[in-house]
Scaffold this active site. Structure first.
Site, PDB file in Angstrom:
ATOM      1  N   HIS A  87      84.860  32.883  11.712  1.00  0.00           N
ATOM      2  CA  HIS A  87      83.910  31.853  11.288  1.00  0.00           C
ATOM      3  C   HIS A  87      84.439  31.099  10.080  1.00  0.00           C
ATOM      4  O   HIS A  87      85.525  31.393   9.572  1.00  0.00           O
ATOM      5  CB  HIS A  87      82.530  32.450  10.998  1.00  0.00           C
ATOM      6  CG  HIS A  87      82.470  33.419   9.873  1.00  0.00           C
ATOM      7  ND1 HIS A  87      82.971  34.694   9.954  1.00  0.00           N
ATOM      8  CD2 HIS A  87      81.954  33.316   8.614  1.00  0.00           C
ATOM      9  CE1 HIS A  87      82.764  35.341   8.824  1.00  0.00           C
ATOM     10  NE2 HIS A  87      82.156  34.513   7.983  1.00  0.00           N
ATOM     11  N   HIS A  89      83.552  30.668   6.854  1.00  0.00           N
ATOM     12  CA  HIS A  89      83.478  31.075   5.449  1.00  0.00           C
ATOM     13  C   HIS A  89      84.887  31.303   4.888  1.00  0.00           C
ATOM     14  O   HIS A  89      85.768  31.811   5.584  1.00  0.00           O
ATOM     15  CB  HIS A  89      82.639  32.333   5.293  1.00  0.00           C
ATOM     16  CG  HIS A  89      81.164  32.063   5.334  1.00  0.00           C
ATOM     17  ND1 HIS A  89      80.229  33.033   5.621  1.00  0.00           N
ATOM     18  CD2 HIS A  89      80.454  30.923   5.107  1.00  0.00           C
ATOM     19  CE1 HIS A  89      79.012  32.502   5.579  1.00  0.00           C
ATOM     20  NE2 HIS A  89      79.128  31.231   5.269  1.00  0.00           N
ATOM     21  N   ASP A  91      86.188  33.380   2.857  1.00  0.00           N
ATOM     22  CA  ASP A  91      86.756  34.730   2.828  1.00  0.00           C
ATOM     23  C   ASP A  91      87.272  35.155   4.199  1.00  0.00           C
ATOM     24  O   ASP A  91      87.830  36.254   4.347  1.00  0.00           O
ATOM     25  CB  ASP A  91      85.756  35.748   2.277  1.00  0.00           C
ATOM     26  CG  ASP A  91      84.448  35.799   3.053  1.00  0.00           C
ATOM     27  OD1 ASP A  91      84.058  34.763   3.621  1.00  0.00           O
ATOM     28  OD2 ASP A  91      83.805  36.866   3.077  1.00  0.00           O
ATOM     29  N   HIS A  92      87.140  34.262   5.192  1.00  0.00           N
ATOM     30  CA  HIS A  92      87.670  34.538   6.530  1.00  0.00           C
ATOM     31  C   HIS A  92      88.682  33.493   7.006  1.00  0.00           C
ATOM     32  O   HIS A  92      89.474  33.781   7.899  1.00  0.00           O
ATOM     33  CB  HIS A  92      86.526  34.636   7.545  1.00  0.00           C
ATOM     34  CG  HIS A  92      85.662  35.839   7.342  1.00  0.00           C
ATOM     35  ND1 HIS A  92      85.758  36.981   8.104  1.00  0.00           N
ATOM     36  CD2 HIS A  92      84.692  36.086   6.441  1.00  0.00           C
ATOM     37  CE1 HIS A  92      84.885  37.877   7.679  1.00  0.00           C
ATOM     38  NE2 HIS A  92      84.222  37.354   6.665  1.00  0.00           N
ATOM     39  N   HIS A 176      74.918  35.239  12.138  1.00  0.00           N
ATOM     40  CA  HIS A 176      75.523  35.041  10.812  1.00  0.00           C
ATOM     41  C   HIS A 176      75.497  33.575  10.383  1.00  0.00           C
ATOM     42  O   HIS A 176      74.707  33.196   9.520  1.00  0.00           O
ATOM     43  CB  HIS A 176      76.934  35.607  10.775  1.00  0.00           C
ATOM     44  CG  HIS A 176      77.562  35.590   9.417  1.00  0.00           C
ATOM     45  ND1 HIS A 176      76.967  36.190   8.329  1.00  0.00           N
ATOM     46  CD2 HIS A 176      78.722  35.039   8.971  1.00  0.00           C
ATOM     47  CE1 HIS A 176      77.735  36.012   7.259  1.00  0.00           C
ATOM     48  NE2 HIS A 176      78.803  35.314   7.618  1.00  0.00           N
ATOM     49  N   ASP A 197      81.917  38.950  10.436  1.00  0.00           N
ATOM     50  CA  ASP A 197      80.553  39.116   9.927  1.00  0.00           C
ATOM     51  C   ASP A 197      79.564  38.838  11.057  1.00  0.00           C
ATOM     52  O   ASP A 197      79.715  37.857  11.795  1.00  0.00           O
ATOM     53  CB  ASP A 197      80.282  38.143   8.778  1.00  0.00           C
ATOM     54  CG  ASP A 197      81.127  38.455   7.557  1.00  0.00           C
ATOM     55  OD1 ASP A 197      81.721  39.538   7.511  1.00  0.00           O
ATOM     56  OD2 ASP A 197      81.191  37.607   6.647  1.00  0.00           O
ATOM     57  N   GLU A 222      82.530  44.885  10.120  1.00  0.00           N
ATOM     58  CA  GLU A 222      82.149  44.739   8.713  1.00  0.00           C
ATOM     59  C   GLU A 222      81.057  45.761   8.385  1.00  0.00           C
ATOM     60  O   GLU A 222      80.320  46.193   9.263  1.00  0.00           O
ATOM     61  CB  GLU A 222      81.655  43.314   8.443  1.00  0.00           C
ATOM     62  CG  GLU A 222      80.385  42.918   9.176  1.00  0.00           C
ATOM     63  CD  GLU A 222      79.241  42.575   8.231  1.00  0.00           C
ATOM     64  OE1 GLU A 222      79.275  43.005   7.064  1.00  0.00           O
ATOM     65  OE2 GLU A 222      78.315  41.891   8.668  1.00  0.00           O
TER      66      GLU A 222
END
Length: 293
Positions: A87, A89, A91-92, A176, A197, A222
């Protein structure tokens, strides 16, 4: 450290001989921490990078996964069969332009259509905040982001994609945020799922995660709230609405810092529904100066 799991595999020609099948998992980020999700899994000789995120808490080399662990000689195309992004975000996906345009990875990259549409907005917003507002050293340019996204192959949910003659992947709905997906990968008789996530509690604009019943050799999931007992969604929403109502009823103003993509829309729908039920005539303003706030 890489982790390894072994499972029995029947030999061909009708023999009852059991042969070892190895799955190696190299965790480059988000192992016992939140940030820079990145796991490189080798399954039946095929090597997949799941997510390529950055750690928002660091400004030095710890910001990105240690890509030298993937290919010490720098030949990332030879070291990986594909990259999968769950996805948008940061942090991904935050390290992806750096990995492709600076480190030089040129192989296939898979993500859903909404993720492909929203990821460059998040990446460009991050670049502007860090470089133009904070004066940090530029890690990748606007052109790098655009060139990176040109390499992306968008996939539909539940679409089986044949990466090559042996490796296939399939995306499943993760909830999410819009476009988030859990990915199933299969090589021969071996299979795994990487969840990224996901959310099992539906809200006002996203449903709960859904996936088929699958026979797996490895599950990577996760566990951000795995040891946390949280109040019910109804309780948290009610407390939030009561606090907002109390403030505006007393003539005050409420400022709510929130992520502009996903969370802001959920809060707007929550407040709009409450305003209508309570017949309130107080304006609600939404200001999206940055995707990160």
């Amino acid at each position: 450290m890489p982790t390894q799991t072994r499972a029995p595999q029947l030999a061909s020609a009708g023999k009852a001989l059991l042969l070892p099948m190895a799955i190696d998992c190299l965790v480059l980020g988000a192992g016992q921490e939140v940030g820079k999700s990145c796991a490189v899994v080798t399954i039946n000789g095929k090597r997949i990078m799941f997510d390529c995120g950055m750690h928002m808490g660091y400004l030095d080399r710890r910001r990105y996964p240690d890509f030298s662990r993937v290919a010490p000689d720098g030949d990332f195309d030879g070291a990986l069969d594909c990259v999968v992004i769950t996805h948008f975000h940061l942090d991904h996906v935050g390290a992806l332009p750096y990995f492709t345009e600076v480190c030089g990875y040129r192989g296939p990259i898979y993500m859903t259509y909404p993720t492909k549409a929203l990821a460059p907005l998040m990446l460009e917003d991050y670049r502007k905040v860090m470089v133009e507002r904070r004066g940090e050293e530029e890690q990748f340019t606007t052109e790098n982001i655009a060139d990176c996204m040109k390499k992306v192959i968008a996939v539909d949910l539940k679409q089986t994609v044949q990466v090559d003659s042996e490796l296939q992947i399939r995306a499943y709905y993760a909830g999410h945020v819009i476009g988030a997906a859990m990915f199933y990968a299969k090589v021969g008789d071996s299979a795994l799922v990487y969840t990224g996530d996901y959310n099992m509690t539906p809200d006002r604009h996203l449903g709960a995660a859904q996936i088929d019943r699958l026979q797996l050799d490895l599950l990577i999931t996760e566990s951000t709230y795995a040891t946390t007992v949280r109040d019910s969604k109804y309780t948290r929403e009610r407390e939030f609405l009561m606090a907002v109502h109390k403030c505006v009823a007393g003539g005050g103003k409420v400022l709510i810092p929130t992520f502009a993509l996903g969370r802001a829309q959920e809060l707007c729908m929550l407040l709009d529904d409450y305003w209508e039920r309570m017949n309130l005539n107080v304006p609600i303003y939404f200001s999206a100066g940055s995707c990160l706030q």
